[in-house]
Design an enzyme around this catalytic site. Structure first.
Site, short mmCIF file in Angstrom:
data_model
loop_
_atom_site.label_atom_id
_atom_site.label_comp_id
_atom_site.label_asym_id
_atom_site.label_seq_id
_atom_site.Cartn_x
_atom_site.Cartn_y
_atom_site.Cartn_z
N ALA A 25 1.08 -1.43 -0.14
CA ALA A 25 -0.46 -0.31 -0.15
C ALA A 25 0.51 0.93 -0.38
O ALA A 25 0.30 2.04 -0.20
CB ALA A 25 -0.71 0.10 1.34
N SER A 26 1.93 1.33 -0.25
CA SER A 26 3.04 2.31 0.38
C SER A 26 2.75 2.97 -1.34
O SER A 26 3.58 4.60 -1.39
CB SER A 26 4.80 2.30 0.20
OG SER A 26 5.02 1.19 -0.38
N ARG A 27 2.44 2.86 -2.90
CA ARG A 27 2.48 3.77 -3.60
C ARG A 27 0.80 2.89 -5.06
O ARG A 27 1.03 2.03 -4.79
CB ARG A 27 3.22 3.40 -4.47
CG ARG A 27 4.14 2.16 -4.82
CD ARG A 27 5.42 2.05 -5.27
NE ARG A 27 5.78 0.92 -6.49
CZ ARG A 27 6.36 0.15 -7.17
NH1 ARG A 27 7.20 1.75 -7.29
NH2 ARG A 27 6.77 -0.68 -7.44
N VAL A 76 4.89 -9.96 2.08
CA VAL A 76 4.08 -10.97 1.73
C VAL A 76 4.40 -12.69 1.29
O VAL A 76 4.25 -13.33 1.85
CB VAL A 76 2.77 -9.98 0.99
CG1 VAL A 76 2.06 -9.01 1.68
CG2 VAL A 76 3.49 -9.95 -0.26
N ASN A 102 -3.09 -6.62 -2.37
CA ASN A 102 -2.69 -6.08 -3.67
C ASN A 102 -1.43 -6.15 -4.05
O ASN A 102 -0.88 -5.75 -5.39
CB ASN A 102 -3.00 -4.35 -3.19
CG ASN A 102 -2.32 -3.03 -4.12
OD1 ASN A 102 -2.31 -3.03 -5.52
ND2 ASN A 102 -1.29 -2.84 -3.93
N SER A 154 -5.24 -9.25 -12.45
CA SER A 154 -5.15 -8.25 -13.81
C SER A 154 -5.84 -8.76 -14.92
O SER A 154 -5.67 -10.13 -14.87
CB SER A 154 -3.22 -8.18 -13.45
OG SER A 154 -3.13 -7.58 -14.71
N TYR A 167 3.92 -12.89 -14.60
CA TYR A 167 3.06 -12.05 -13.89
C TYR A 167 1.88 -12.80 -14.23
O TYR A 167 0.86 -12.84 -13.34
CB TYR A 167 2.98 -10.82 -14.41
CG TYR A 167 2.21 -9.68 -14.29
CD1 TYR A 167 2.37 -9.14 -12.93
CD2 TYR A 167 0.98 -9.26 -14.63
CE1 TYR A 167 1.53 -8.61 -12.56
CE2 TYR A 167 0.78 -8.32 -13.81
CZ TYR A 167 0.53 -8.04 -13.18
OH TYR A 167 -0.04 -6.72 -12.53
N ALA A 169 0.60 -16.08 -15.01
CA ALA A 169 0.55 -16.40 -14.52
C ALA A 169 -0.17 -16.39 -13.10
O ALA A 169 -1.06 -17.17 -12.40
CB ALA A 169 1.36 -18.17 -14.46
N LYS A 171 -0.99 -14.09 -11.55
CA LYS A 171 -2.68 -13.48 -11.86
C LYS A 171 -3.47 -14.32 -11.91
O LYS A 171 -4.50 -14.36 -10.90
CB LYS A 171 -2.35 -11.62 -12.70
CG LYS A 171 -1.63 -11.28 -11.97
CD LYS A 171 -2.30 -10.36 -10.46
CE LYS A 171 -0.84 -9.20 -9.85
NZ LYS A 171 -1.61 -8.75 -8.69
N ILE A 200 -3.92 0.85 -16.11
CA ILE A 200 -4.53 1.98 -14.86
C ILE A 200 -3.15 3.07 -15.33
O ILE A 200 -2.34 2.64 -15.28
CB ILE A 200 -4.30 1.11 -14.01
CG1 ILE A 200 -5.50 0.09 -13.54
CG2 ILE A 200 -4.46 2.38 -12.64
CD1 ILE A 200 -6.79 0.72 -14.29
#
Length: 259
Positions: A25-27, A76, A102, A154, A167, A169, A171, A200
């Site tokens: 959540a830092s960016r 994580v 996230n 995604s 990536y 795989a 998601k 995005i």
């Protein structure tokens, strides 16, 4: 802490009285989600692994806006560390109501050039990281007989993307994890859903070349990039009471890319 929780319950907003953990959540999208949940009254745990300074900036923004937030560092992908993070949250706040997985990284390359290390790292954070947090928190959600889990997947996990085998795989796996856990926890009132963002406007996409950005926009039927706010809004909806009968779903917020 009890005083903060009581103040939070009295605050306006659909998520007043709720405790939310947002990983990564830092960016970018995580930062937007943390701010949105806090604006709706939730106490937000701002998880980070890379930059403590950026995480503190997010927490400070929330606090300055009248909300409640705390930074909590944890990789994580580390199963044991995730267990420690969850224990800390439960000891301090006594409950957790919302988990937003996230945290994610990219290590893009064509499959014939992709290293084993890059493949493993992306899967470890993007997919195993979500398993780790869910695994440690599930017993508390079950005991509470309530909870909202939102996994940030995604559009790449829905339709694939050249140069992103790792990536995509991770998601796609996150979607499978979402549906399976939703089936396991539904009888206890716990909702588990996934949001699949498209192209995005974030720091990551801003770093792309002009040509790459134009190509990305060209693939969007709506003809424009989405915003962090677009993602944060749907996550806040899934975290609130109005989504109590929605579980196991994948919501694409992509301007039509996955049509």
């Amino acid at each position: 802490m009890e005083e903060i929780m009581n103040q939070n319950k009295a605050a306006a907003g659909e998520l007043a009285g709720k405790v939310a953990l947002v990983t990564g959540a830092s960016r970018g999208i995580g930062r937007g989600i943390a701010g949105k949940l806090a604006a709706q009254g939730a106490v937000v745990l701002v998880n980070y692994n890379g930059s403590e300074q950026r995480a503190r900036e997010v927490a400070k923004e929330i606090i300055n806006a009248g909300g409640h937030a705390e930074c909590i560092g944890c990789d994580v992908s580390d199963f044991t560390a995730c267990g420690g993070m969850v224990e800390y949250i439960m000891e301090k706040y006594g409950r957790i109501d919302i988990l937003v997985n996230n945290a994610g990284v990219t290590r893009d390359n064509l499959i014939m050039r992709m290293s084993e290390e890059d493949y493993d790292r992306v899967l470890d954070i993007n997919l195993k990281g979500a398993f780790n947090t869910i695994r440690h928190l599930s017993k508390y959600f079950l005991k509470q007989r309530s909870g909202k889990i939102v996994n940030i997947s995604s559009v790449s996990g829905v339709m694939g993307n050249a140069g992103q085998a790792n990536y995509s795989a991770s998601k796609a796996g996150l979607i499978g994890l979402t549906k399976s856990v939703a089936r396991e926890l539904a009888s206890r009132g716990v909702c588990v859903n996934a949001v699949a963002p498209g192209f995005i406007d974030t720091e990551m996409t801003q770093a792309l070349s002009q040509k790459a950005r134009e190509a990305g926009v060209a693939a969007v039927p709506m003809g424009r990039m989405g915003s962090v706010e677009d993602i944060a809004e749907i996550v806040a909806f899934l975290a609130g009471n109005k989504s109590d009968y929605i579980t196991g779903q994948v919501i694409c917020v992509d301007g039509g890319m996955a049509i």
